[in-house]
Design a protein around this motif. Structure first.
Motif, mmCIF file in Angstrom:
data_model
loop_
_atom_site.group_PDB
_atom_site.id
_atom_site.type_symbol
_atom_site.label_atom_id
_atom_site.label_comp_id
_atom_site.label_asym_id
_atom_site.label_seq_id
_atom_site.Cartn_x
_atom_site.Cartn_y
_atom_site.Cartn_z
ATOM 1 N N SER A 39 0.818 -1.220 0.000
ATOM 2 C CA SER A 39 0.000 0.000 0.000
ATOM 3 C C SER A 39 0.846 1.263 0.000
ATOM 4 C CB SER A 39 -0.939 0.010 1.214
ATOM 5 O OG SER A 39 -0.205 0.170 2.423
ATOM 6 N N GLN A 40 2.168 1.132 0.055
ATOM 7 C CA GLN A 40 3.038 2.306 0.154
ATOM 8 C C GLN A 40 2.799 3.291 -0.989
ATOM 9 O OE1 GLN A 40 7.460 2.152 1.063
ATOM 10 N NE2 GLN A 40 7.573 2.814 -1.064
ATOM 11 N N VAL A 41 2.545 4.539 -0.605
ATOM 12 C CA VAL A 41 2.528 5.655 -1.540
ATOM 13 C C VAL A 41 3.415 6.745 -0.961
ATOM 14 C CG1 VAL A 41 0.287 5.167 -2.589
ATOM 15 C CG2 VAL A 41 0.372 6.538 -0.509
ATOM 16 N N LEU A 42 4.005 7.558 -1.811
ATOM 17 C CA LEU A 42 5.033 8.510 -1.400
ATOM 18 C C LEU A 42 4.635 9.931 -1.766
ATOM 19 C CD1 LEU A 42 8.084 6.429 -2.712
ATOM 20 C CD2 LEU A 42 7.341 6.622 -0.325
ATOM 21 N N VAL A 43 4.671 10.809 -0.783
ATOM 22 C CA VAL A 43 4.341 12.220 -1.013
ATOM 23 C C VAL A 43 5.564 13.066 -0.672
ATOM 24 C CG1 VAL A 43 3.275 12.360 1.300
ATOM 25 C CG2 VAL A 43 2.755 14.105 -0.420
ATOM 26 N N PHE A 44 5.971 13.938 -1.599
ATOM 27 C CA PHE A 44 7.162 14.753 -1.367
ATOM 28 C C PHE A 44 6.846 16.216 -1.125
ATOM 29 C CE2 PHE A 44 6.797 14.553 -6.057
ATOM 30 C CZ PHE A 44 6.801 15.903 -6.395
ATOM 31 N N SER A 45 5.582 16.601 -1.190
ATOM 32 C CA SER A 45 5.228 17.984 -0.871
ATOM 33 C C SER A 45 5.196 18.175 0.638
ATOM 34 C CB SER A 45 3.878 18.351 -1.477
ATOM 35 O OG SER A 45 2.855 17.568 -0.912
ATOM 36 N N ARG A 46 5.560 19.335 1.082
ATOM 37 C CA ARG A 46 5.631 19.628 2.519
ATOM 38 C C ARG A 46 4.244 20.008 3.028
ATOM 39 N NH1 ARG A 46 11.480 22.702 3.494
ATOM 40 N NH2 ARG A 46 12.735 20.933 2.790
ATOM 41 N N THR A 47 3.415 18.994 3.178
ATOM 42 C CA THR A 47 2.026 19.217 3.587
ATOM 43 C C THR A 47 1.710 18.411 4.845
ATOM 44 O OG1 THR A 47 1.426 17.496 1.972
ATOM 45 C CG2 THR A 47 1.152 19.788 1.300
ATOM 46 N N SER A 48 2.695 18.260 5.712
ATOM 47 C CA SER A 48 2.537 17.540 6.973
ATOM 48 C C SER A 48 3.169 18.374 8.072
ATOM 49 C CB SER A 48 3.208 16.163 6.880
ATOM 50 O OG SER A 48 3.554 15.660 8.140
ATOM 51 N N LEU A 49 2.911 17.999 9.336
ATOM 52 C CA LEU A 49 3.546 18.700 10.452
ATOM 53 C C LEU A 49 5.065 18.589 10.404
ATOM 54 C CD1 LEU A 49 1.187 17.824 13.444
ATOM 55 C CD2 LEU A 49 1.477 20.047 12.341
ATOM 56 N N GLN A 50 5.577 17.537 9.781
ATOM 57 C CA GLN A 50 7.021 17.339 9.707
ATOM 58 C C GLN A 50 7.586 17.915 8.410
ATOM 59 O OE1 GLN A 50 8.668 13.638 11.537
ATOM 60 N NE2 GLN A 50 6.616 12.818 11.124
ATOM 61 N N ILE A 51 7.232 19.153 8.132
ATOM 62 C CA ILE A 51 7.577 19.734 6.833
ATOM 63 C C ILE A 51 9.082 19.830 6.606
ATOM 64 C CG2 ILE A 51 5.415 20.998 6.598
ATOM 65 C CD1 ILE A 51 6.838 23.487 7.577
ATOM 66 N N ARG A 52 9.880 19.986 7.658
ATOM 67 C CA ARG A 52 11.316 20.152 7.461
ATOM 68 C C ARG A 52 12.005 18.862 7.042
ATOM 69 N NH1 ARG A 52 13.249 24.234 12.366
ATOM 70 N NH2 ARG A 52 11.876 25.979 11.794
ATOM 71 N N ARG A 53 11.363 17.743 7.277
ATOM 72 C CA ARG A 53 11.969 16.453 6.944
ATOM 73 C C ARG A 53 11.527 15.936 5.573
ATOM 74 N NH1 ARG A 53 14.576 14.090 11.133
ATOM 75 N NH2 ARG A 53 14.182 14.873 13.242
ATOM 76 N N ILE A 54 10.491 16.534 4.994
ATOM 77 C CA ILE A 54 9.934 16.054 3.728
ATOM 78 C C ILE A 54 10.508 16.856 2.573
ATOM 79 C CG2 ILE A 54 7.817 15.688 2.412
ATOM 80 C CD1 ILE A 54 6.319 15.595 5.085
ATOM 81 N N SER A 55 10.877 16.165 1.510
ATOM 82 C CA SER A 55 11.380 16.812 0.296
ATOM 83 C C SER A 55 11.320 15.789 -0.831
ATOM 84 C CB SER A 55 12.827 17.292 0.494
ATOM 85 O OG SER A 55 13.714 16.183 0.468
ATOM 86 N N PRO A 56 11.577 16.194 -2.072
ATOM 87 C CA PRO A 56 11.647 15.206 -3.152
ATOM 88 C C PRO A 56 12.722 14.145 -2.927
ATOM 89 C CG PRO A 56 11.331 17.399 -4.056
ATOM 90 C CD PRO A 56 11.579 17.585 -2.596
ATOM 91 N N ASP A 57 13.759 14.450 -2.116
ATOM 92 C CA ASP A 57 14.797 13.469 -1.811
ATOM 93 C C ASP A 57 14.394 12.538 -0.667
ATOM 94 O OD1 ASP A 57 16.554 14.402 -3.770
ATOM 95 O OD2 ASP A 57 17.370 15.928 -2.422
ATOM 96 N N THR A 58 13.519 13.000 0.206
ATOM 97 C CA THR A 58 13.061 12.192 1.349
ATOM 98 C C THR A 58 11.544 12.281 1.454
ATOM 99 O OG1 THR A 58 13.416 14.079 2.828
ATOM 100 C CG2 THR A 58 15.188 12.436 2.676
ATOM 101 N N PRO A 59 10.831 11.660 0.520
ATOM 102 C CA PRO A 59 9.366 11.717 0.582
ATOM 103 C C PRO A 59 8.833 10.990 1.819
ATOM 104 C CG PRO A 59 10.079 10.102 -1.044
ATOM 105 C CD PRO A 59 11.309 10.844 -0.615
ATOM 106 N N ARG A 60 7.651 11.356 2.196
ATOM 107 C CA ARG A 60 6.947 10.716 3.307
ATOM 108 C C ARG A 60 6.211 9.496 2.762
ATOM 109 N NH1 ARG A 60 1.448 12.977 5.664
ATOM 110 N NH2 ARG A 60 1.407 12.172 7.784
ATOM 111 N N ALA A 61 6.424 8.358 3.387
ATOM 112 C CA ALA A 61 5.757 7.134 2.971
ATOM 113 C C ALA A 61 4.478 6.954 3.777
ATOM 114 C CB ALA A 61 6.675 5.928 3.181
#
Length: 445
Positions: free
Chosen positions: A90-112
């Motif tokens: 079910s893994q999907v990956l989002v790289f936009s900074r639309t979470s509380l952890q915005i500083r950790r999310i980027s196109p290089d480190t997407p949120r799973a």
């Protein structure tokens, strides 16, 4: 000369008048975009007991009845997915900074994100917490975190307000809910909000979906916003949709080896897009009915009416919320596919394997993926604890409307997308796989 104190009767009359004014205003403004009061009775969101699966796991950990193994690469992520029976596919990956952890999310480190029918898990490489969301049948979405420190035992904590900043808004029907957004994201993953954003569900045009998400899968000549970076701050809408189309491999875009799988499966994204708002409409129907019934109780006591008296206002509120749920459940406004789609992982098979099937082998989890999401357009979440826990007035309304539509007695034209074959198949599947469904509206026929 002192004025006489008002009599108890006049005080009561004035109070009733004020309540009527307030309730009338609430009825006039009863639209999905308006936030709903859920911090007080009868909802009492923060204090009422919950029984979502995250909470149940939390209790087992605290009682010592369960434990989670720490993994050197992913922390508690594999263990919690296993404990909650959430498929890795079910893994999907989002790289936009639309979470509380915005500083950790980027196109290089997407949120799973990993999910099943009622539970969601969010993980970012290097983060000290995993974000969790469980669906409670009464209260809707409930938010938690779990620590990611090896030196400490796994501990689940409930969020008490931060998540609701985004997860209780017009985008979630005004209730604590789930949202899926499509944005124009720059090279850092920062959404360029001035260019607009889209809330994604099954009604969204395909071309407006998945901005700020990675997408693996094929979709012919259809185009979406996924896999694309907005390079021009002056014209972010000019993203390169062609470069993001029909992508099967993400390894050239970031280090996929840091994740449990290299996929961000298109079929999983399509399923997620439907069920997020389905959760919200179920919660909306529950909240609106409970609030309206609560208000009636106040008015009935004040006006010496029978306890079971149901006002016209309450009937309208229940019908409004119920109708929204029925339309969404039956995919009345679904944006149809103009080309077949396919994912890159085993997700489509994993999703369908969890099906309840009738004697002909049919299920509401059967995927179409050629012209629409489902072969039989009725949400699989009709067979969920959230639907079963709907207050009787709205559950009866919904099942009665379903029967009208599926038997062809409805003449409103609201669900003309359903063929006679569709209606008959859905009715037969529900009758066999959820036989108690029609008992709710037995008194309405």
């Amino acid at each position: 000369m002192r004025q006489a104190l008002p009599s108890a009767k006049r005080v009561r009359t004035a109070t009733v008048g004020l309540i009527l004014v307030l309730l009338a205003a609430a009825d006039r403004n009863n639209v999905a975009a308006a936030p709903i009061e859920f911090e007080r009775e009868p909802i009492d969101y923060q204090n009422a007991p919950v029984q979502d699966r995250i909470h149940q796991l939390k209790q087992k950990l605290e009682r010592g009845e369960a434990s989670l193994k720490f993994d050197e690469r992913h922390g508690y992520l594999p263990a919690i997915l296993d404990a909650l029976d959430i498929p890795i596919s079910s893994q999907v990956l989002v790289f936009s900074r639309t979470s509380l952890q915005i500083r950790r999310i980027s196109p290089d480190t997407p949120r799973a994100l990993y999910f099943d029918d009622d539970t969601y898990v969010g993980w970012i490489p290097g983060s000290d917490v995993i974000e969790l969301m469980g669906t409670d049948p009464q209260q809707g979405e409930v938010f938690y975190t779990i620590n990611q420190e090896r030196a400490q035992p796994a501990r689940i904590l409930r969020d008490r307000g931060q998540c609701l900043i985004c997860h209780a808004s017009s985008r979630t029907q005004g209730v604590p809910g789930v949202l899926m957004r499509s944005v124009f994201a720059d090279s850092r993953g920062q959404p360029q909000l001035g260019s607009g954003t889209f809330s994604i569900d099954h009604r969204s045009p395909f071309e407006n979906r998945f901005g700020g998400w990675y997408v693996t899968g094929t979709h012919g000549d259809m185009r979406h916003m996924g896999n694309a970076i907005s390079r021009d701050r002056g014209a972010p809408q000019k993203i390169d949709r062609e470069a993001g189309a029909n992508v099967r491999d993400l390894s050239g875009r970031f280090d996929v080896k840091r994740y449990l799988t290299p996929h961000s499966d298109l079929v999983a994204l399509m399923v997620l897009a439907h069920q997020t708002q389905m959760h919200n409409y179920l919660t909306l129907a529950s909240y609106e009915t409970r609030l309206a019934t609560h208000h009636d109780g106040i008015m009935n006591a004040a006006l010496d009416r029978p306890d079971d008296y149901v006002s016209d206002t309450t009937q309208r509120r229940i019908a409004s919320a119920g109708e929204k749920l029925v339309r969404y459940m039956l995919f009345c406004d679904e944006a149809l596919l103009t080309a077949p789609i396919a994912g890159t992982s085993s997700y489509a098979d994993d999703f369908q394997e969890r099906a309840k099937r009738d004697s002909q082998g049919r299920s509401l989890r059967d995927l179409d993926l050629k012209t629409r999401l489902l072969k039989y357009p009725c949400s699989w979440l009709i067979d969920s604890p959230s639907f079963d826990a709907l207050p009787p007035p709205v559950r009866n309304y919904v099942t009665a409307r379903l029967r009208e539509i599926l038997t062809g007695k409805d003449e409103s034209g609201e669900c003309d997308h359903l063929t006679q074959q569709d209606r008959q198949a859905i009715l037969e599947i529900l009758t066999e796989t959820k036989p108690d469904l029609w008992k709710a509206d037995a008194g309405n026929r």
